[in-house]
Write a protein that holds these residues in place. Sequence first.
Motif, mmCIF file in Angstrom:
data_model
loop_
_atom_site.group_PDB
_atom_site.id
_atom_site.type_symbol
_atom_site.label_atom_id
_atom_site.label_comp_id
_atom_site.label_asym_id
_atom_site.label_seq_id
_atom_site.Cartn_x
_atom_site.Cartn_y
_atom_site.Cartn_z
ATOM 1 N N ARG A 115 -1.746 29.270 0.908
ATOM 2 C CA ARG A 115 -3.080 28.230 1.059
ATOM 3 C C ARG A 115 -2.054 27.682 1.277
ATOM 4 N NH1 ARG A 115 -6.367 28.756 -4.399
ATOM 5 N NH2 ARG A 115 -7.461 29.910 -2.967
ATOM 6 N N THR A 116 -2.412 26.263 2.070
ATOM 7 C CA THR A 116 -2.045 25.150 1.936
ATOM 8 C C THR A 116 -2.453 23.810 1.737
ATOM 9 O OG1 THR A 116 -0.387 25.902 3.565
ATOM 10 C CG2 THR A 116 -0.669 23.537 3.736
ATOM 11 N N PHE A 117 -2.770 23.630 0.490
ATOM 12 C CA PHE A 117 -3.058 22.419 0.038
ATOM 13 C C PHE A 117 -2.923 21.001 0.236
ATOM 14 C CE2 PHE A 117 -5.144 20.047 -3.641
ATOM 15 C CZ PHE A 117 -6.775 19.083 -3.068
ATOM 16 N N LEU A 118 -2.691 20.055 1.015
ATOM 17 C CA LEU A 118 -2.186 18.618 0.926
ATOM 18 C C LEU A 118 -2.975 17.752 0.298
ATOM 19 C CD1 LEU A 118 -0.521 19.262 4.370
ATOM 20 C CD2 LEU A 118 0.774 19.759 1.762
ATOM 21 N N PRO A 119 -2.547 17.120 -0.626
ATOM 22 C CA PRO A 119 -3.356 16.088 -1.364
ATOM 23 C C PRO A 119 -2.857 14.661 -1.725
ATOM 24 C CG PRO A 119 -2.040 17.675 -3.893
ATOM 25 C CD PRO A 119 -1.948 18.270 -1.955
ATOM 26 N N LEU A 120 -2.895 13.776 -0.918
ATOM 27 C CA LEU A 120 -2.401 12.505 -1.013
ATOM 28 C C LEU A 120 -3.040 11.227 -1.924
ATOM 29 C CD1 LEU A 120 -2.244 12.485 2.986
ATOM 30 C CD2 LEU A 120 -0.237 12.705 0.676
ATOM 31 N N THR A 121 -3.049 9.704 -2.484
ATOM 32 C CA THR A 121 -3.689 9.838 -3.122
ATOM 33 C C THR A 121 -2.771 8.052 -2.726
ATOM 34 O OG1 THR A 121 -3.714 10.140 -5.488
ATOM 35 C CG2 THR A 121 -3.724 7.843 -5.700
ATOM 36 N N LEU A 122 -4.570 7.226 -1.982
ATOM 37 C CA LEU A 122 -3.840 5.476 -1.622
ATOM 38 C C LEU A 122 -3.672 5.151 -2.899
ATOM 39 C CD1 LEU A 122 -3.841 3.517 0.587
ATOM 40 C CD2 LEU A 122 -5.967 3.953 1.334
ATOM 41 N N GLU A 123 -2.747 4.489 -2.420
ATOM 42 C CA GLU A 123 -3.113 3.468 -3.820
ATOM 43 C C GLU A 123 -2.486 1.843 -3.330
ATOM 44 O OE1 GLU A 123 -2.796 2.509 -8.370
ATOM 45 O OE2 GLU A 123 -3.062 3.940 -7.092
ATOM 46 N N MET A 124 -3.935 0.841 -2.864
ATOM 47 C CA MET A 124 -3.537 -0.069 -2.260
ATOM 48 C C MET A 124 -3.178 -1.532 -3.636
ATOM 49 S SD MET A 124 -7.428 0.518 -0.501
ATOM 50 C CE MET A 124 -8.165 0.951 -1.332
ATOM 51 N N GLY A 125 -2.433 -1.849 -2.673
ATOM 52 C CA GLY A 125 -1.866 -2.366 -3.302
ATOM 53 C C GLY A 125 -2.477 -4.281 -3.916
ATOM 54 N N SER A 126 -3.213 -3.827 -4.288
ATOM 55 C CA SER A 126 -4.154 -5.070 -5.173
ATOM 56 C C SER A 126 -3.634 -6.898 -5.447
ATOM 57 C CB SER A 126 -4.866 -4.932 -6.211
ATOM 58 O OG SER A 126 -4.711 -4.759 -7.691
ATOM 59 N N TRP A 127 -2.070 -6.839 -6.460
ATOM 60 C CA TRP A 127 -1.549 -6.979 -6.311
ATOM 61 C C TRP A 127 -1.356 -8.557 -5.256
ATOM 62 C CZ3 TRP A 127 3.333 -5.820 -9.461
ATOM 63 C CH2 TRP A 127 2.496 -4.354 -10.132
ATOM 64 N N LEU A 128 -1.823 -7.844 -3.726
ATOM 65 C CA LEU A 128 -1.565 -9.217 -2.931
ATOM 66 C C LEU A 128 -2.786 -9.596 -2.900
ATOM 67 C CD1 LEU A 128 0.035 -9.834 -0.294
ATOM 68 C CD2 LEU A 128 -1.439 -8.132 0.810
ATOM 69 N N TRP A 129 -4.026 -9.296 -2.925
ATOM 70 C CA TRP A 129 -5.084 -10.102 -2.659
ATOM 71 C C TRP A 129 -5.030 -11.268 -4.282
ATOM 72 C CZ3 TRP A 129 -8.107 -4.797 -4.088
ATOM 73 C CH2 TRP A 129 -7.390 -3.660 -2.689
ATOM 74 N N ASP A 162 0.398 -1.012 -0.144
ATOM 75 C CA ASP A 162 -0.111 0.023 -0.371
ATOM 76 C C ASP A 162 1.451 1.189 -0.324
ATOM 77 O OD1 ASP A 162 -2.160 -1.310 0.052
ATOM 78 O OD2 ASP A 162 -1.850 -2.134 2.292
ATOM 79 N N ARG A 163 0.448 2.305 -0.848
ATOM 80 C CA ARG A 163 1.210 4.081 -1.603
ATOM 81 C C ARG A 163 0.414 4.630 -0.279
ATOM 82 N NH1 ARG A 163 4.503 -0.294 -3.954
ATOM 83 N NH2 ARG A 163 7.181 0.205 -4.514
ATOM 84 N N LEU A 164 1.024 5.724 -0.215
ATOM 85 C CA LEU A 164 0.667 6.892 -0.439
ATOM 86 C C LEU A 164 1.628 7.590 -0.908
ATOM 87 C CD1 LEU A 164 -0.248 7.625 3.464
ATOM 88 C CD2 LEU A 164 -2.020 7.801 2.061
ATOM 89 N N TRP A 165 0.859 8.295 -2.236
ATOM 90 C CA TRP A 165 1.731 8.841 -3.079
ATOM 91 C C TRP A 165 0.444 10.469 -2.563
ATOM 92 C CZ3 TRP A 165 0.504 6.226 -8.120
ATOM 93 C CH2 TRP A 165 0.771 4.597 -7.682
ATOM 94 N N PHE A 166 2.217 11.359 -2.850
ATOM 95 C CA PHE A 166 2.215 12.425 -3.135
ATOM 96 C C PHE A 166 2.411 13.666 -4.452
ATOM 97 C CE2 PHE A 166 5.789 12.227 -0.625
ATOM 98 C CZ PHE A 166 6.608 13.079 -1.452
#
Length: 342
Positions: free
Chosen positions: A257-271, A193-197
């Motif tokens: 202004r401070t805006f911090l966008p993140l993307t949760l990329e769940m590692g589906s290959w594990l499933w 699982d990754r948290l990207w910015f």
Amino acid sequence: MPNNVLPELQALEQIIELGAGRLQSRVVRQVPVAGGHSFPVYAITLGNPDLGVPGVGFFGGVHGLERIGSEVVMAFLRNVVQRLSWDAVLNRQLESVRLVFMPIVNPGGMWAATRANPRGVDLMRNAPVDAKQKAPFLLGGQRLSAGLPWYRGPAGAPMEAESAAVCEVVQTELLSRPFSLALDCHSGFGVRDRLWFPFAHTREPIRHLPELHALQRIFLEAHSHHPYIIEPQSAQYLTHGDLWDHLYLQACTEPQRTFLPLTLEMGSWLWIKKNPRQLFSRNGIFNPLIQHRLQRVLRRHVTLLDFLARAASSHRHWLPASDARDEQLTAAMADWYPEGGR
């Protein structure tokens, strides 16, 4: 089941009904699909509407095949709504933060079981941002054909209705505030699982790298055994048309202004590794199909969404002061850009 029914949308509407009187919901767009049907794109808000308080947005279902992203966002929304009647701490927290939810950004793609929207456009390749360095062929976004994956849409065309809906909600509910966070939930990259910015369109570091490093620091202090790799998306690959790069660049037009966008990329290959038969199901490639694994995934990530809501409401206590930004920047560059960024 009627061919105009989307179970995830029904589940979302049940949550909206459950929170009636305590949350606000609106249909930002109606998305037409085959057969003359259409589906609404909902935005749900709760908490303090005052533009002086921070905001945090939770987004899912940008890619129609990645239902688990919508499931995670809806699980947290349901958790919040069900606690409103008795959780005094949560109600006090909501006095100091605005929560924004768009759990099903691409209902037409979800209904059709496609990554793209009903017009064949990949919404995460649809923004008017071009990669500064070479992006991978096809994967980085292409304009050859809607019949191929990662299609950006025609050059010069307006953004797709779903992309425009996200931009509208982010601009009015998040970028209108001095501080805001966003989390967009996806699946399908690797076994971790990754948290990207940002950035995704360049390997250059973003302006708010010290603030992101400070956010990582308090997350690690609170969750020492977390499952995430936290990194810029550019550490993996570059893309054209990234929606969050586009919105972040818009936010940077206002220096205060401070805006911090993140993307949760769940590692589906594990499933897939645990259940190889999922390879034979289009939905199974990107989602946990066995119920106990789905429940485990929801428990695993709802904690992250709760943390981000708390971090937003308490941002003044952890954002680096002006005299500490250089130290945070040095640490961030060492962690995320050991070659200095380029």
